[in-house]
Design an enzyme around this catalytic site. Structure first.
Site, PDB file in Angstrom:
ATOM      1  N   TYR A  32       0.832  -1.212   0.000  1.00 47.52           N
ATOM      2  CA  TYR A  32       0.000   0.000   0.000  1.00 47.52           C
ATOM      3  C   TYR A  32       0.861   1.254   0.000  1.00 47.52           C
ATOM      4  O   TYR A  32       2.078   1.183   0.187  1.00 47.52           O
ATOM      5  CB  TYR A  32      -0.934   0.000   1.225  1.00 47.52           C
ATOM      6  CG  TYR A  32      -0.251   0.360   2.534  1.00 47.52           C
ATOM      7  CD1 TYR A  32       0.595  -0.547   3.162  1.00 47.52           C
ATOM      8  CD2 TYR A  32      -0.439   1.612   3.116  1.00 47.52           C
ATOM      9  CE1 TYR A  32       1.236  -0.203   4.345  1.00 47.52           C
ATOM     10  CE2 TYR A  32       0.206   1.954   4.302  1.00 47.52           C
ATOM     11  CZ  TYR A  32       1.036   1.046   4.913  1.00 47.52           C
ATOM     12  OH  TYR A  32       1.676   1.385   6.078  1.00 47.52           O
ATOM     13  N   LYS A 145       6.559  -2.096   1.950  1.00 45.42           N
ATOM     14  CA  LYS A 145       5.390  -1.437   2.552  1.00 45.42           C
ATOM     15  C   LYS A 145       4.193  -2.375   2.427  1.00 45.42           C
ATOM     16  O   LYS A 145       3.305  -2.202   1.605  1.00 45.42           O
ATOM     17  CB  LYS A 145       5.133  -0.078   1.890  1.00 45.42           C
ATOM     18  CG  LYS A 145       4.311   0.859   2.758  1.00 45.42           C
ATOM     19  CD  LYS A 145       4.454   2.291   2.302  1.00 45.42           C
ATOM     20  CE  LYS A 145       3.434   3.205   2.919  1.00 45.42           C
ATOM     21  NZ  LYS A 145       3.454   3.293   4.370  1.00 45.42           N
ATOM     22  N   GLU A 177      12.942   2.440  13.801  1.00 43.41           N
ATOM     23  CA  GLU A 177      12.026   3.478  13.306  1.00 43.41           C
ATOM     24  C   GLU A 177      10.778   3.487  14.181  1.00 43.41           C
ATOM     25  O   GLU A 177      10.629   2.651  15.078  1.00 43.41           O
ATOM     26  CB  GLU A 177      11.650   3.203  11.838  1.00 43.41           C
ATOM     27  CG  GLU A 177      10.930   1.881  11.638  1.00 43.41           C
ATOM     28  CD  GLU A 177      10.486   1.648  10.192  1.00 43.41           C
ATOM     29  OE1 GLU A 177      10.429   2.588   9.395  1.00 43.41           O
ATOM     30  OE2 GLU A 177      10.170   0.478   9.886  1.00 43.41           O
ATOM     31  N   LEU A 201      11.414   1.100   6.779  1.00 42.96           N
ATOM     32  CA  LEU A 201      10.839   1.575   5.526  1.00 42.96           C
ATOM     33  C   LEU A 201      11.572   2.870   5.174  1.00 42.96           C
ATOM     34  O   LEU A 201      11.698   3.758   6.030  1.00 42.96           O
ATOM     35  CB  LEU A 201       9.339   1.855   5.707  1.00 42.96           C
ATOM     36  CG  LEU A 201       8.668   2.305   4.411  1.00 42.96           C
ATOM     37  CD1 LEU A 201       8.471   1.121   3.475  1.00 42.96           C
ATOM     38  CD2 LEU A 201       7.340   2.982   4.695  1.00 42.96           C
TER      39      LEU A 201
HETATM   40  N1  PMP Z   1       8.102   3.656   8.645  1.00 40.93           N
HETATM   41  C1  PMP Z   1       6.930   3.034   8.738  1.00 40.93           C
HETATM   42  C2  PMP Z   1       6.870   1.705   9.404  1.00 40.93           C
HETATM   43  C3  PMP Z   1       5.768   3.622   8.221  1.00 40.93           C
HETATM   44  O1  PMP Z   1       4.580   2.992   8.297  1.00 40.93           O
HETATM   45  C4  PMP Z   1       5.849   4.906   7.631  1.00 40.93           C
HETATM   46  C5  PMP Z   1       4.616   5.598   7.113  1.00 40.93           C
HETATM   47  N2  PMP Z   1       4.203   5.045   5.931  1.00 40.93           N
HETATM   48  C6  PMP Z   1       7.096   5.530   7.556  1.00 40.93           C
HETATM   49  C7  PMP Z   1       8.211   4.869   8.067  1.00 40.93           C
HETATM   50  C8  PMP Z   1       7.259   6.876   6.917  1.00 40.93           C
HETATM   51  O2  PMP Z   1       7.161   6.780   5.511  1.00 40.93           O
HETATM   52  P1  PMP Z   1       6.630   7.992   4.639  1.00 40.93           P
HETATM   53  O3  PMP Z   1       7.457   9.179   4.991  1.00 40.93           O
HETATM   54  O4  PMP Z   1       6.878   7.550   3.244  1.00 40.93           O
HETATM   55  O5  PMP Z   1       5.191   8.189   4.954  1.00 40.93           O
END
Ligand code: PMP
Length: 289
Positions: A32, A145, A177, A201
């Site tokens: 997603y 993701k 994270e 991620l």
């Molecule tokens: N890490 C995780 C586990 C996440 O779910 C997200 C949010 N999607 C992020 C990092 C941050 O990613 P982004 O800046 O692309 O939203």
């Protein structure tokens, strides 16, 4: 009438029915993305859609569209739903097939849905938020993701129960994270954040932030840091599409730095807002219907 996308076509949301044996529903077998909409425009959509296609390919789901094709469909959806400020969520699952762990035959096609949500926005810099720390119990492919978010959900729930906004995860004392965000620290004016390995991620907001650091002359290192480094940092920053650049001012009940958003964080927040305006136009005021 609210619209959504089902397999590339814009349809009335109320008419869409999902299948019981969709592998996304039964196994979390899909990927997603969430893209922010400012002033009716998609922010950093090319980066998000490239990551979507990469995540899908890492689990052998073949998305039958290009980045440009999905982007055009999402733009149409945002226009149809008249979203000025908000998000668009999309997911691709492996498809519908009688329940069986192994992949279905190759003629099963992915199921693709997308829908929008309004989110008020006024361009104000985010105030400080509180976080907890928690052991990272997730699998070893956090770079994908995936729809499988149980570890993330359990961590976020612990944060919510503690009255906090985010749970900062660690493996063997090393900070990875947040449950739905990336985490960076500022020490002596330098930013440090976990490298983009299989353990996190690679957030789009994280990538935009690193580019901003380069432009601002804030030096940064993509390096692993410990829980002790986190707690002793001058500033802690959480980044995500929905939270944008968010100062973390207390962790596990202990103040970070002065307990107020730090100067480097504020600089990055301002530059991030400028980037939004550069891509999506001047944000005058929040429009909430
Ligand atoms: N890490 C995780 C586990 C996440 O779910 C997200 C949010 N999607 C992020 C990092 C941050 O990613 P982004 O800046 O692309 O939203």
């Amino acid at each position: 009438m609210e619209k959504m996308i089902l397999n590339g076509e814009i349809r009335n949301r109320s008419e869409i029915k999902m299948e019981l044996e969709d592998r996304g529903y039964q196994f979390g077998d899909g990927v997603y993305e969430v893209i922010r909409i400012y002033n009716g425009k998609l922010f950093t959509s090319e980066m998000h859609l490239t990551r979507l296609i990469e995540s899908a390919s890492k689990i052998s789901i073949n998305i039958p569209y290009t980045v440009g094709e999905i982007e055009a469909q999402l733009k149409d959806l945002v226009a149809e739903n008249e979203i000025t400020f908000g998000t668009v969520y999309m997911q691709f699952t492996r498809g519908v097939s009688p329940r069986n762990h192994a992949f279905p035959s190759t003629d099963v096609t992915p199921v693709y849905v997308a829908y929008t949500k309004e989110v008020p926005y006024n361009g104000a810099l985010k105030p400080g938020a509180k976080a907890i720390t928690i052991e990272d119990i997730r699998w070893l492919r956090c770079d994908i993701k995936s729809l499988n978010l149980l570890g993330n959900i359990l961590a976020k729930q612990k944060a919510a129960e503690a009255g906090c906004f985010e749970a900062i995860q660690h493996r063997d004392n090393m900070v990875t994270e947040g449950s739905s965000s990336n985490i960076s620290i500022i020490v002596n004016g330098e930013l440090k954040t976990h490298p983009a390995t299989n353990l996190i991620l690679n957030g789009i907001t994280r990538q935009v932030m690193l580019k901003i650091c380069k432009d601002l002359g804030v030096s940064y290192q993509e390096e692993v840091f410990t829980l002790e480094d986190l707690m002793a940092a001058d500033e802690v920053i959480m980044t995500s599409t929905t939270a944008e650049i968010m100062p973390i001012t207390a962790i596990d009940g202990q103040s970070i730095g002065s307990g107020e958003p730090g100067t480097v964080t504020r600089q990055i927040q301002q530059a991030f807002h400028a980037e939004i305006e550069r891509q999506c136009g001047h944000v005058i005021e929040s429009i909430v219907k």
